[in-house]
Design a protein around this motif. Structure first.
Motif, PDB file in Angstrom:
ATOM      1  N   THR A 168       0.870  -1.258   0.021  1.00 39.58           N
ATOM      2  CA  THR A 168      -0.010  -0.138  -0.134  1.00 39.58           C
ATOM      3  C   THR A 168       0.867   1.359   0.025  1.00 39.58           C
ATOM      4  OG1 THR A 168      -0.105   0.337   2.444  1.00 39.58           O
ATOM      5  CG2 THR A 168      -1.626  -1.219   1.404  1.00 39.58           C
ATOM      6  N   ARG A 217      -7.612   5.821   4.327  1.00 41.14           N
ATOM      7  CA  ARG A 217      -6.355   5.896   5.454  1.00 41.14           C
ATOM      8  C   ARG A 217      -6.324   7.500   5.658  1.00 41.14           C
ATOM      9  NH1 ARG A 217      -1.459   3.163   3.455  1.00 41.14           N
ATOM     10  NH2 ARG A 217      -2.109   1.415   4.568  1.00 41.14           N
ATOM     11  N   TYR A 254      -1.850  -0.812   8.777  1.00 42.49           N
ATOM     12  CA  TYR A 254      -0.982  -1.374   8.233  1.00 42.49           C
ATOM     13  C   TYR A 254      -0.182  -2.550   9.180  1.00 42.49           C
ATOM     14  CZ  TYR A 254       2.106   1.863  10.547  1.00 42.49           C
ATOM     15  OH  TYR A 254       2.633   2.738  11.460  1.00 42.49           O
ATOM     16  N   VAL A 287       0.737  -6.332   5.638  1.00 38.33           N
ATOM     17  CA  VAL A 287       0.175  -5.182   4.664  1.00 38.33           C
ATOM     18  C   VAL A 287       1.421  -4.000   4.904  1.00 38.33           C
ATOM     19  CG1 VAL A 287      -1.358  -3.183   4.222  1.00 38.33           C
ATOM     20  CG2 VAL A 287      -2.211  -5.676   4.966  1.00 38.33           C
ATOM     21  N   ILE A 306       3.057  -0.289   4.329  1.00 36.18           N
ATOM     22  CA  ILE A 306       2.758   0.989   4.038  1.00 36.18           C
ATOM     23  C   ILE A 306       4.154   1.666   3.559  1.00 36.18           C
ATOM     24  CG2 ILE A 306       3.110   1.587   6.266  1.00 36.18           C
ATOM     25  CD1 ILE A 306       1.319   3.789   6.017  1.00 36.18           C
TER      26      ILE A 306
END
Ligand SMILES: [Zn+2]
Length: 255
Positions: A50, A153, A177, A204, A206
């Motif tokens: 992401t 986000r 995240y 996840v 970031i």
């Protein structure tokens, strides 16, 4: 720019205590939720990349690797970033098979519904201002022919619990995240690459795609290639089941 750098610096200190007014109620703490995707369970890790496009420019070092290597990713854009990056936006939209675009807000202000500072940045400050930050981000996306976002986000990735509930009631999941890839784009290249390498099944990551002059972006590009070499299965948030802390993804209980 100063505001963004302050936000970036904050991500380096994720263990520090959130700034809260002394008068804040007991449930007035700010949270920085984690997010994981369902594990593949296979030898190769499943990882969701992401990227935040907060403001500023597009980092072509990262964008070109994603396009050339056909690596899917979820990109969180602000209205401010969209306005100044029509060409990069067109590139993202030209690859709907790769890029899921989601909502990073209107003005890149923390989605906290009371007047506090987060890493020195004034938060939205009220439920109405949180609503404007979220809705304004979505409106700008739709005006740019981007599909309706389903994830939000906020700037600094910190929230009050009541703001989380409010944003959820607007129809969004909230994207935390589990791996801080680039320290708000302030890590060096080698450290950034190492953080990417540390990703495990279900993580996840970031990182930022809006700081082309920072060394971190070089490490991001290398880190993506390292993960690919490890056989990582890259997923977007819309393609898999996700689990987040603090009520960010589960169904809300009626109150
Ligand atoms: Zn941001």
């Amino acid at each position: 720019m100063k505001r963004f750098l302050l936000a970036s610096a904050g991500l380096l200190a994720i263990t520090s205590t959130a700034v809260a007014s002394p008068a804040a109620p007991a449930d007035g703490r700010l949270v920085e939720p984690h997010l994981h995707v369902t594990r593949s369970g296979a030898a190769q890790p499943r990882v969701a990349l992401t990227f935040d496009a907060c403001m500023g420019k597009a980092d072509e070092r990262i964008l070109s690797v994603l396009v050339q290597e056909k690596i899917p990713a979820t990109i969180f854009v602000t209205a401010r970033w969209l306005k100044h990056n029509p060409q990069a936006t067109a590139t993202l939209l030209a690859h709907p098979d790769l890029f899921e675009l989601e909502n990073h807000g209107l003005n890149h202000i923390p989605a906290v519904d009371r007047p506090v500072a987060v890493y020195g940045i004034a938060a939205a400050g009220s439920p109405e201002a949180v609503r404007q930050e979220v809705q304004g981000g979505a409106d700008a996306m739709i005006a740019d022919h981007i599909p309706q976002p389903h994830w939000f986000r906020g700037a600094t990735a910190k929230y009050s619990l009541s703001a989380i509930e409010q944003i959820r009631s607007m129809g969004y999941r909230i994207a935390g995240y589990s791996v801080n890839g680039d320290g708000g784009s302030l890590f060096g290249a080698a450290v950034t690459e190492k953080h990417f390498a540390a990703a495990r099944d279900g993580d996840v990551i970031i990182a930022h795609i809006n700081q082309p002059t920072h060394a971190a972006g070089e490490g991001v590009a290398r880190g993506i290639l390292d993960l690919k070499a490890r056989g990582a299965q890259f997923v977007r948030l819309q393609d898999v089941e996700d689990t987040g802390d603090d009520g960010t993804t589960l169904s809300m209980s009626p109150s």
